[in-house]
Design an enzyme around this catalytic site. Sequence first.
Site, PDB file in Angstrom:
ATOM      1  N   VAL A  40      13.696  -4.013  -9.159  1.00  0.00           N
ATOM      2  CA  VAL A  40      12.784  -6.167  -8.263  1.00  0.00           C
ATOM      3  C   VAL A  40      12.250  -6.592  -9.248  1.00  0.00           C
ATOM      4  O   VAL A  40      13.576  -8.277  -9.030  1.00  0.00           O
ATOM      5  CB  VAL A  40      11.656  -5.400  -7.293  1.00  0.00           C
ATOM      6  N   GLY A 106       4.688  -1.950 -10.112  1.00  0.00           N
ATOM      7  CA  GLY A 106       4.138  -0.718  -9.285  1.00  0.00           C
ATOM      8  C   GLY A 106       4.564   0.240  -8.957  1.00  0.00           C
ATOM      9  O   GLY A 106       6.379  -0.289  -9.093  1.00  0.00           O
ATOM     10  N   GLN A 109       8.965   2.511  -3.638  1.00  0.00           N
ATOM     11  CA  GLN A 109       8.981   3.679  -2.463  1.00  0.00           C
ATOM     12  C   GLN A 109      10.712   4.239  -3.007  1.00  0.00           C
ATOM     13  O   GLN A 109      11.406   3.634  -3.239  1.00  0.00           O
ATOM     14  CB  GLN A 109       9.957   2.208  -0.992  1.00  0.00           C
ATOM     15  N   ARG A 115       6.221   2.233   3.443  1.00  0.00           N
ATOM     16  CA  ARG A 115       5.209   1.656   2.410  1.00  0.00           C
ATOM     17  C   ARG A 115       4.280   1.797   2.226  1.00  0.00           C
ATOM     18  O   ARG A 115       3.411   1.538   1.281  1.00  0.00           O
ATOM     19  CB  ARG A 115       5.556   0.393   2.846  1.00  0.00           C
ATOM     20  N   SER A 128      -6.801  -3.739 -10.964  1.00  0.00           N
ATOM     21  CA  SER A 128      -6.497  -3.769 -12.381  1.00  0.00           C
ATOM     22  C   SER A 128      -6.028  -5.230 -13.000  1.00  0.00           C
ATOM     23  O   SER A 128      -6.706  -5.380 -14.310  1.00  0.00           O
ATOM     24  CB  SER A 128      -6.462  -1.801 -12.784  1.00  0.00           C
ATOM     25  N   PRO A 148       2.877  -1.630  -0.427  1.00  0.00           N
ATOM     26  CA  PRO A 148       2.810  -2.610   1.112  1.00  0.00           C
ATOM     27  C   PRO A 148       1.945  -4.282   1.268  1.00  0.00           C
ATOM     28  O   PRO A 148       1.150  -4.457   0.693  1.00  0.00           O
ATOM     29  CB  PRO A 148       1.873  -1.543   2.061  1.00  0.00           C
ATOM     30  N   ASP A 150       1.518  -6.950   2.733  1.00  0.00           N
ATOM     31  CA  ASP A 150       0.928  -7.105   3.505  1.00  0.00           C
ATOM     32  C   ASP A 150      -0.880  -6.507   3.303  1.00  0.00           C
ATOM     33  O   ASP A 150      -1.440  -7.903   3.070  1.00  0.00           O
ATOM     34  CB  ASP A 150       1.030  -7.101   5.081  1.00  0.00           C
ATOM     35  N   ASP A 175      13.579  -9.790   5.267  1.00  0.00           N
ATOM     36  CA  ASP A 175      13.648  -8.878   6.776  1.00  0.00           C
ATOM     37  C   ASP A 175      14.041 -10.202   7.710  1.00  0.00           C
ATOM     38  O   ASP A 175      15.653 -10.107   8.427  1.00  0.00           O
ATOM     39  CB  ASP A 175      12.508  -8.653   7.301  1.00  0.00           C
ATOM     40  N   ARG A 178      18.042 -10.836   6.274  1.00  0.00           N
ATOM     41  CA  ARG A 178      18.447  -9.570   7.301  1.00  0.00           C
ATOM     42  C   ARG A 178      18.786  -9.877   8.298  1.00  0.00           C
ATOM     43  O   ARG A 178      19.879  -9.629   8.878  1.00  0.00           O
ATOM     44  CB  ARG A 178      18.293  -8.160   6.931  1.00  0.00           C
ATOM     45  N   HIS A 202       5.374  -6.741   6.852  1.00  0.00           N
ATOM     46  CA  HIS A 202       6.848  -6.407   6.621  1.00  0.00           C
ATOM     47  C   HIS A 202       6.602  -4.203   6.408  1.00  0.00           C
ATOM     48  O   HIS A 202       6.511  -3.902   5.573  1.00  0.00           O
ATOM     49  CB  HIS A 202       6.411  -6.512   5.136  1.00  0.00           C
ATOM     50  N   THR A 257      15.803  -1.497  -3.776  1.00  0.00           N
ATOM     51  CA  THR A 257      16.283  -2.742  -2.962  1.00  0.00           C
ATOM     52  C   THR A 257      16.672  -3.814  -4.100  1.00  0.00           C
ATOM     53  O   THR A 257      14.888  -3.974  -4.194  1.00  0.00           O
ATOM     54  CB  THR A 257      15.954  -3.592  -1.265  1.00  0.00           C
TER      55      THR A 257
END
Length: 340
Positions: A40, A106, A109, A115, A128, A148, A150, A175, A178, A202, A257
């Site tokens: 990403v 991070g 998924q 998520r 951290s 996740p 949110d 989204d 999409r 999300h 993704t």
Amino acid sequence: MTQPAPFGRLLWHGATLPCQTEPMSVIENSKLTVVGAGAVGSSVAYAALIRGSARHIALYDIATEKVEAEVLDLAHGTQFTGTSDIIGGSDVSVAEGSHVVVITAGAKQRPGQTRTELAGVNANILKSMLPQLLEVAPNAIYVIVTNPCDVLTVLAQEATGLPPERIFASGTVLDTSRLRWLLGRRAGVSTASVHAYIVGEHGDTEFPLWSTTTIGTVPILDFDPIDGDPMTVDELDHIAVDVRDAAYKVIQGKGATNYAIGLSSARIVEAILSDEHSVMPVSTVLHDFHGLSGVALSVPSIVSASGAVPIRETQFSPNELGLLRRSADALRDVAASLRD
Ligand SMILES: NC(=O)c1ccc[n+]([C@@H]2O[C@H](COP(=O)([O-])OP(=O)(O)OC[C@H]3O[C@@H](n4cnc5c(N)ncnc54)[C@H](O)[C@@H]3O)[C@@H](O)[C@H]2O)c1
């Protein structure tokens, strides 16, 4: 050459806009830092480089070899991009003086994983990392992409004490894109001519605001495509499910993704750095939004150099308001479990 108007501001790409706010929103030599050089993060940097979203782009990751290789690979293509440049490495000082920090660091998924299952691991990574980032980029606007997103936004806003407009998630911008793509294909119109929003979490409880969705100015159920029948409520329900499950499908096929979230993030960065006041469904910690407070959810918001501010007048049908509250409840539970 474009001259700044007496009461205007010269933006980084040389365009002028009338000045309606304090000059604090002027961003010259804009700097974007992308945290995380995985699938990403590198795609965010790539999209931002190609689109010229910021004058300077930095990529930061704890994996030294990986981040240095990604930076080299991106830099090798800059003959063919605009004026943006790219630096990076595994020392957080690369983020120094950033105007925007996009966080993608991070665990990702895994196939079949929700998520929310990622939440604990990524919350600790974020906890951290944020103090170090704030030390080198104290005035930046922080955009959280890591999932996740949110729940992490609520925890990060509480931990940093930053005003909610300055730390928000990319939320359902992806989204929504999409959804617009699917509807545009079905209606036989361009994606840009579809006016629709996915709101809420999300993730699994997200939903479209069908009551205000239009093709051009025509309500979605009234639109009569040239090639095909008008859409039905059943079909719209299927489309909503396709959008909700899109990430699972892509992850199943290729493990991550990345391109579409790269582009979505670059657009958010542009809206901030160019002080666009664009309406985007980003996720901020809400305060008395249709009665909801203390939870981060995506709703149409104005994104500018000051950050993101939800549009309070956004209309919801009674059913949509019920779904928004359901999204809020789901996220509140996860956030509470991580605070313990
Ligand atoms: N919000 C969205 O719309 C959206 C869309 C796609 C993916 N995502 C999320 O983005 C995140 C990244 O996905 P990915 O496919 O790039 O994963 P990835 O595993 O490819 O990359 C993650 C990167 O984070 C780095 N990292 C880990 N801890 C770090 C730390 N403390 N400091 C700096 N870097 C650190 C890793 O070294 C790795 O390079 C995931 O949480 C994923 O679910 C969000």
